[in-house]
Design a protein around this motif. Structure first.
Motif, PDB file in Angstrom:
ATOM      1  N   TRP A  51       4.624  -8.834  10.179  1.00 34.60           N
ATOM      2  CA  TRP A  51       5.820  -8.075  10.532  1.00 34.60           C
ATOM      3  C   TRP A  51       5.471  -6.942  11.486  1.00 34.60           C
ATOM      4  CZ3 TRP A  51      10.810  -7.674  11.025  1.00 34.60           C
ATOM      5  CH2 TRP A  51      11.397  -6.406  11.161  1.00 34.60           C
ATOM      6  N   PHE A  52       4.451  -6.182  11.152  1.00 40.50           N
ATOM      7  CA  PHE A  52       4.086  -5.014  11.954  1.00 40.50           C
ATOM      8  C   PHE A  52       3.512  -5.432  13.309  1.00 40.50           C
ATOM      9  CE2 PHE A  52       1.317  -0.882  11.953  1.00 40.50           C
ATOM     10  CZ  PHE A  52       2.140  -0.339  12.930  1.00 40.50           C
ATOM     11  N   ASP A  53       2.520  -6.311  13.300  1.00 39.04           N
ATOM     12  CA  ASP A  53       1.814  -6.656  14.525  1.00 39.04           C
ATOM     13  C   ASP A  53       2.661  -7.464  15.498  1.00 39.04           C
ATOM     14  OD1 ASP A  53      -0.410  -5.372  13.591  1.00 39.04           O
ATOM     15  OD2 ASP A  53      -1.440  -7.182  12.930  1.00 39.04           O
ATOM     16  N   GLU A  54       3.455  -8.395  14.977  1.00 42.26           N
ATOM     17  CA  GLU A  54       4.158  -9.339  15.840  1.00 42.26           C
ATOM     18  C   GLU A  54       5.666  -9.113  15.915  1.00 42.26           C
ATOM     19  OE1 GLU A  54       2.443 -11.456  17.595  1.00 42.26           O
ATOM     20  OE2 GLU A  54       0.521 -11.074  16.643  1.00 42.26           O
ATOM     21  N   CYS A  55       6.288  -8.854  14.770  1.00 39.99           N
ATOM     22  CA  CYS A  55       7.758  -8.823  14.738  1.00 39.99           C
ATOM     23  C   CYS A  55       8.333  -7.509  15.258  1.00 39.99           C
ATOM     24  CB  CYS A  55       8.254  -9.081  13.315  1.00 39.99           C
ATOM     25  SG  CYS A  55       7.823 -10.711  12.687  1.00 39.99           S
ATOM     26  N   VAL A  56       7.732  -6.385  14.892  1.00 42.52           N
ATOM     27  CA  VAL A  56       8.277  -5.096  15.326  1.00 42.52           C
ATOM     28  C   VAL A  56       8.331  -4.972  16.848  1.00 42.52           C
ATOM     29  CG1 VAL A  56       7.930  -2.590  15.301  1.00 42.52           C
ATOM     30  CG2 VAL A  56       7.749  -3.885  13.174  1.00 42.52           C
ATOM     31  N   PRO A  57       7.254  -5.325  17.594  1.00 41.24           N
ATOM     32  CA  PRO A  57       7.357  -5.240  19.060  1.00 41.24           C
ATOM     33  C   PRO A  57       8.464  -6.118  19.631  1.00 41.24           C
ATOM     34  CG  PRO A  57       5.070  -5.451  18.397  1.00 41.24           C
ATOM     35  CD  PRO A  57       5.894  -5.706  17.172  1.00 41.24           C
ATOM     36  N   ASN A  58       8.775  -7.204  18.949  1.00 46.37           N
ATOM     37  CA  ASN A  58       9.793  -8.138  19.456  1.00 46.37           C
ATOM     38  C   ASN A  58      11.211  -7.700  19.120  1.00 46.37           C
ATOM     39  OD1 ASN A  58      10.169 -10.434  21.011  1.00 46.37           O
ATOM     40  ND2 ASN A  58      10.260 -11.812  19.256  1.00 46.37           N
ATOM     41  N   LEU A  59      11.335  -6.605  18.389  1.00 44.54           N
ATOM     42  CA  LEU A  59      12.659  -6.112  18.008  1.00 44.54           C
ATOM     43  C   LEU A  59      12.694  -4.587  18.141  1.00 44.54           C
ATOM     44  CD1 LEU A  59      15.193  -7.640  17.048  1.00 44.54           C
ATOM     45  CD2 LEU A  59      14.547  -7.116  14.696  1.00 44.54           C
ATOM     46  N   LEU A 102      15.985 -12.632  24.435  1.00 45.52           N
ATOM     47  CA  LEU A 102      16.893 -11.905  25.327  1.00 45.52           C
ATOM     48  C   LEU A 102      16.407 -11.988  26.775  1.00 45.52           C
ATOM     49  CD1 LEU A 102      17.624  -8.744  23.145  1.00 45.52           C
ATOM     50  CD2 LEU A 102      19.217 -10.609  23.672  1.00 45.52           C
ATOM     51  N   ALA A 103      15.103 -12.144  26.962  1.00 45.58           N
ATOM     52  CA  ALA A 103      14.565 -12.284  28.314  1.00 45.58           C
ATOM     53  C   ALA A 103      15.073 -13.546  29.008  1.00 45.58           C
ATOM     54  CB  ALA A 103      13.038 -12.300  28.271  1.00 45.58           C
ATOM     55  N   LEU A 104      15.482 -14.545  28.213  1.00 43.79           N
ATOM     56  CA  LEU A 104      15.964 -15.815  28.768  1.00 43.79           C
ATOM     57  C   LEU A 104      17.466 -15.791  29.037  1.00 43.79           C
ATOM     58  CD1 LEU A 104      14.047 -18.240  26.359  1.00 43.79           C
ATOM     59  CD2 LEU A 104      13.241 -17.197  28.478  1.00 43.79           C
ATOM     60  N   ALA A 105      18.130 -14.739  28.576  1.00 43.86           N
ATOM     61  CA  ALA A 105      19.582 -14.653  28.714  1.00 43.86           C
ATOM     62  C   ALA A 105      19.966 -14.309  30.154  1.00 43.86           C
ATOM     63  CB  ALA A 105      20.139 -13.609  27.754  1.00 43.86           C
ATOM     64  N   THR A 106      21.129 -14.814  30.571  1.00 40.45           N
ATOM     65  CA  THR A 106      21.679 -14.367  31.853  1.00 40.45           C
ATOM     66  C   THR A 106      22.164 -12.930  31.694  1.00 40.45           C
ATOM     67  OG1 THR A 106      23.918 -15.084  31.318  1.00 40.45           O
ATOM     68  CG2 THR A 106      22.435 -16.735  32.316  1.00 40.45           C
ATOM     69  N   ASN A 107      22.483 -12.292  32.800  1.00 35.80           N
ATOM     70  CA  ASN A 107      23.002 -10.928  32.721  1.00 35.80           C
ATOM     71  C   ASN A 107      24.254 -10.856  31.867  1.00 35.80           C
ATOM     72  OD1 ASN A 107      20.921 -10.248  34.400  1.00 35.80           O
ATOM     73  ND2 ASN A 107      22.191  -9.765  36.184  1.00 35.80           N
ATOM     74  N   ASP A 134       5.588  -1.998  30.131  1.00 35.49           N
ATOM     75  CA  ASP A 134       5.619  -3.052  31.150  1.00 35.49           C
ATOM     76  C   ASP A 134       5.584  -4.429  30.500  1.00 35.49           C
ATOM     77  OD1 ASP A 134       5.550  -1.142  33.222  1.00 35.49           O
ATOM     78  OD2 ASP A 134       3.368  -0.991  33.063  1.00 35.49           O
ATOM     79  N   TRP A 135       5.138  -4.478  29.253  1.00 32.41           N
ATOM     80  CA  TRP A 135       5.046  -5.757  28.538  1.00 32.41           C
ATOM     81  C   TRP A 135       6.405  -6.292  28.136  1.00 32.41           C
ATOM     82  CZ3 TRP A 135       6.910  -6.342  23.559  1.00 32.41           C
ATOM     83  CH2 TRP A 135       6.639  -7.565  22.929  1.00 32.41           C
ATOM     84  N   LEU A 136       7.373  -5.451  27.908  1.00 28.17           N
ATOM     85  CA  LEU A 136       8.660  -5.828  27.315  1.00 28.17           C
ATOM     86  C   LEU A 136       9.233  -7.058  28.010  1.00 28.17           C
ATOM     87  CD1 LEU A 136      10.465  -4.512  25.056  1.00 28.17           C
ATOM     88  CD2 LEU A 136      11.888  -3.664  26.940  1.00 28.17           C
ATOM     89  N   PRO A 137       9.403  -8.162  27.298  1.00 29.45           N
ATOM     90  CA  PRO A 137       9.841  -9.411  27.944  1.00 29.45           C
ATOM     91  C   PRO A 137      11.180  -9.291  28.675  1.00 29.45           C
ATOM     92  CG  PRO A 137       9.003  -9.860  25.739  1.00 29.45           C
ATOM     93  CD  PRO A 137       9.094  -8.364  25.860  1.00 29.45           C
ATOM     94  N   ASP A 138      12.128  -8.553  28.111  1.00 30.02           N
ATOM     95  CA  ASP A 138      13.470  -8.439  28.707  1.00 30.02           C
ATOM     96  C   ASP A 138      13.666  -7.085  29.394  1.00 30.02           C
ATOM     97  OD1 ASP A 138      13.300  -7.112  26.305  1.00 30.02           O
ATOM     98  OD2 ASP A 138      15.340  -7.557  25.666  1.00 30.02           O
ATOM     99  N   ARG A 139      12.613  -6.530  29.915  1.00 31.33           N
ATOM    100  CA  ARG A 139      12.673  -5.198  30.514  1.00 31.33           C
ATOM    101  C   ARG A 139      13.714  -5.121  31.638  1.00 31.33           C
ATOM    102  NH1 ARG A 139      10.538  -1.711  34.303  1.00 31.33           N
ATOM    103  NH2 ARG A 139       9.750   0.285  33.468  1.00 31.33           N
ATOM    104  N   PRO A 249       8.470 -18.502  26.889  1.00 33.59           N
ATOM    105  CA  PRO A 249       7.024 -18.335  27.097  1.00 33.59           C
ATOM    106  C   PRO A 249       6.290 -18.142  25.777  1.00 33.59           C
ATOM    107  CG  PRO A 249       8.185 -16.308  27.645  1.00 33.59           C
ATOM    108  CD  PRO A 249       9.243 -17.336  27.341  1.00 33.59           C
ATOM    109  N   THR A 250       4.994 -18.404  25.799  1.00 33.06           N
ATOM    110  CA  THR A 250       4.171 -18.162  24.615  1.00 33.06           C
ATOM    111  C   THR A 250       4.224 -16.676  24.274  1.00 33.06           C
ATOM    112  OG1 THR A 250       2.694 -19.975  25.194  1.00 33.06           O
ATOM    113  CG2 THR A 250       1.850 -18.327  23.644  1.00 33.06           C
ATOM    114  N   TYR A 251       4.511 -16.388  23.017  1.00 31.15           N
ATOM    115  CA  TYR A 251       4.659 -14.991  22.606  1.00 31.15           C
ATOM    116  C   TYR A 251       3.314 -14.425  22.191  1.00 31.15           C
ATOM    117  CZ  TYR A 251       6.203 -10.848  20.074  1.00 31.15           C
ATOM    118  OH  TYR A 251       6.384  -9.548  19.640  1.00 31.15           O
TER     119      TYR A 251
END
Length: 543
Positions: A51-59, A102-107, A134-139, A249-251
């Motif tokens: 949860w901490f290592d993987e899920c929190v950054p993704n949310l 969310l990075a795959l979503a259209t505007n 800069d890492w944020l997938p949906d930046r 993409p690979t997460y």
């Protein structure tokens, strides 16, 4: 001696009664391994996604929301995100509320899904903190709506968000996990339930206003774990992936944590509780008791020839008193050395109690002859070396090895002197409860196990964006003192001595009047400025 009936394997420490723990008696075993409770479920549960290592950054956006808004407002935003996804996003089953989807979503899709967030006045001043990464997938989506904040402000916002949600069972983390589950069930429609689960599904949809939270919250957390194979694209996601949607993409969240480590400082305590010598009363009593035991030795001696029982009993007691006094007059009682000494005194007591209960001349002699053999072994190994260790005195070893009789006549036993390990010895004489209390943790310090090294030389960085990682602190905070435990064990050794050579009534009593504050190390007044134990006066707030 008959074994005592097994104690009920339940949590008795009040502070830990709310923990969801599988107790030792319920854990599966395979030969020498006590297995974790999930082992029978297969390999997938051996390395679950963190949860901490993987899920929190993704949310992260949700972590900022639950930290900034009061709880009711945050839950309204979460519920609205799912509702508007259902109402306004046609291809909603292809998307999810996490950054990688969310990075795959259209505007238009992003704006519809996140409209409750984008419309919130309370969140307008904080969501720009996401752009520091800069890492944020949906930046790119967040950058369309928010301007970057000053680095310091962004760091403070992200630190607070991660700190408040890193504990996977915390209320805020559970609320975030509920958001994922709510979206997964109702927007993505990836979970289906039999009609018999209607009430349980209703408790999830109406959370936290329906059902018993002691049951609902664990259910949410357990079910949320089932969403992660889809979240991270590990469930054959590409087999039926829509042709007009960019591939997921690979997460990998590790680049996020590396980025935060590079962009933010380590935060370590500026004041440590330093180790100090034991209480004056402890030192005085241990010195006095040692003198009294010595006097009792002379009152009970009956021969000047080798006497395995008399010399062995008094030797073990005085050895324990010597070690106890050593750690009482120095700061070691609150350091790793104190745990090593406690472990040694524990073994000395179990050995003495075993000898006392058996009280057989043959066994007393066996204990003594084993020690003689070990001395001979050490002497023969070292006498053949051109260079010997500095602590070895070969003259002393030779003298001890020949003390009872010529060493050439002595056997060297390579196993345990009683052909038992310490645990079995403790069981035979009714000391398994004491063994269980003291042995496992203190032995780690003797054997250099990881947890013991970790507790001794590492401290935690307080920066949540560094995942509270471990940093060196060679003389870190003092540990709880071992002196009270040592006093209790020494008194039980004195009980055995009294049983073997009555009457010896003196006992240690200082520990019955002491409280934790008396044994707690204090912050030194000269510690006004931070000086890292490793880096010295150089600031360790920046590596």
């Amino acid at each position: 001696m008959a074994k005592k009936p097994a104690k009920p394997d339940v949590i008795k420490q009040e502070k830990f009664k709310d923990r969801n723990l599988t107790m030792l008696s319920s854990l599966p075993r395979d030969k020498g391994t006590v297995q974790n409770v999930f082992k029978k479920l297969g390999q997938g549960m051996l390395h679950p996604v963190s949860w901490f290592d993987e899920c929190v950054p993704n949310l992260l956006w949700a972590a900022i929301a639950v930290t900034t808004l009061d709880r009711d407002a945050a839950l309204v935003v979460f519920r609205e995100v799912v509702r508007r996804t259902i109402d306004f996003v046609e291809k909603r089953k292809e998307l999810f509320v996490t950054h990688n989807y969310l990075a795959l979503a259209t505007n238009d899709e992003f704006d519809a899904m996140m409209s409750p967030v984008l419309e919130s006045d309370a969140l307008k001043n904080v969501m720009g903190a996401l752009l520091i990464s800069d890492w944020l997938p949906d930046r790119r989506h967040w950058a369309r709506h928010y301007a970057p904040l000053e680095n310091e402000a962004s760091i403070e916002i992200l630190m607070a968000a991660v700190a408040n949600t890193h504990g996977h069972q915390s209320e805020r983390a559970t609320d975030m996990r509920w958001l994922k589950l709510l979206s997964f069930i109702f927007a993505q429609e990836r979970m289906f339930f039999d009609r018999s689960f209607e009430e349980a599904v209703s408790e999830i949809s109406e959370y936290p206003n329906k059902g018993e939270m002691q049951s609902v919250r664990p259910t949410i957390r357990a079910m949320e774990m089932g969403t992660r194979t889809v979240e991270f694209g590990t469930e054959n996601m590409l087999v039926d992936w829509p042709a007009d949607r960019p591939k997921l993409p690979t997460y990998d969240a590790e680049p996020f944590w590396k980025e935060m480590h590079a962009k933010t400082p380590c935060l370590v305590p500026s004041h440590f509780k330093r180790a100090d010598a034991g209480p004056k009363e402890a030192r005085q009593e241990l010195l006095e008791i040692s003198k009294l035991v010595g006097g009792h030795f002379h009152r009970t001696i009956t021969t000047t020839k080798a006497d395995p029982r008399h010399e062995g009993a008094f030797g073990l007691v005085l050895y324990a008193c010597h070690l106890a006094l050593t750690t009482a007059i120095t700061p070691t009682n609150t350091l790793a050395e104190g745990r090593i000494i406690l472990r040694t005194i524990l073994e000395a007591f179990i050995t003495l109690h075993y000898l006392t209960v058996k009280d057989d001349a043959t066994i007393w002699l066996q204990y003594r002859k084993y020690g003689q053999g070990q001395t001979k072994l050490a002497f023969l190994k070292n006498v053949r070396e051109e260079e010997i260790p500095g602590f070895i005195d070969l003259d002393e070893l030779e003298s001890f090895a020949n003390e009872d009789r010529w060493m050439e006549l002595e056997d060297i036993e390579l196993g345990h002197w009683a052909n038992l390990n310490l645990r079995k010895m403790s069981e035979e004489v009714g000391l398994r409860d004491l063994y269980d209390k003291y042995y496992d943790w203190s032995s780690g310090y003797v054997h250099g196990q990881w947890a013991s090294a970790r507790s001794t030389v590492y401290i935690n960085c307080f920066n949540p964006l560094h995942r509270f990682h471990r940093v060196p602190g060679v003389m870190g905070p003092a540990m709880p003192s071992t002196l009270v435990d040592i006093a209790k064990i020494v008194n039980r050794m004195l009980d055995d001595l009294n049983a073997l050579y009555p009457s010896f009534k003196a006992r240690l009593s200082w520990h019955k009047k002491v409280n934790e504050e008396d044994l707690s190390a204090a912050e030194r007044p000269e510690q006004n400025e931070f000086a890292d134990p490793v880096l010295g006066e150089e600031t360790a707030v920046k590596r």
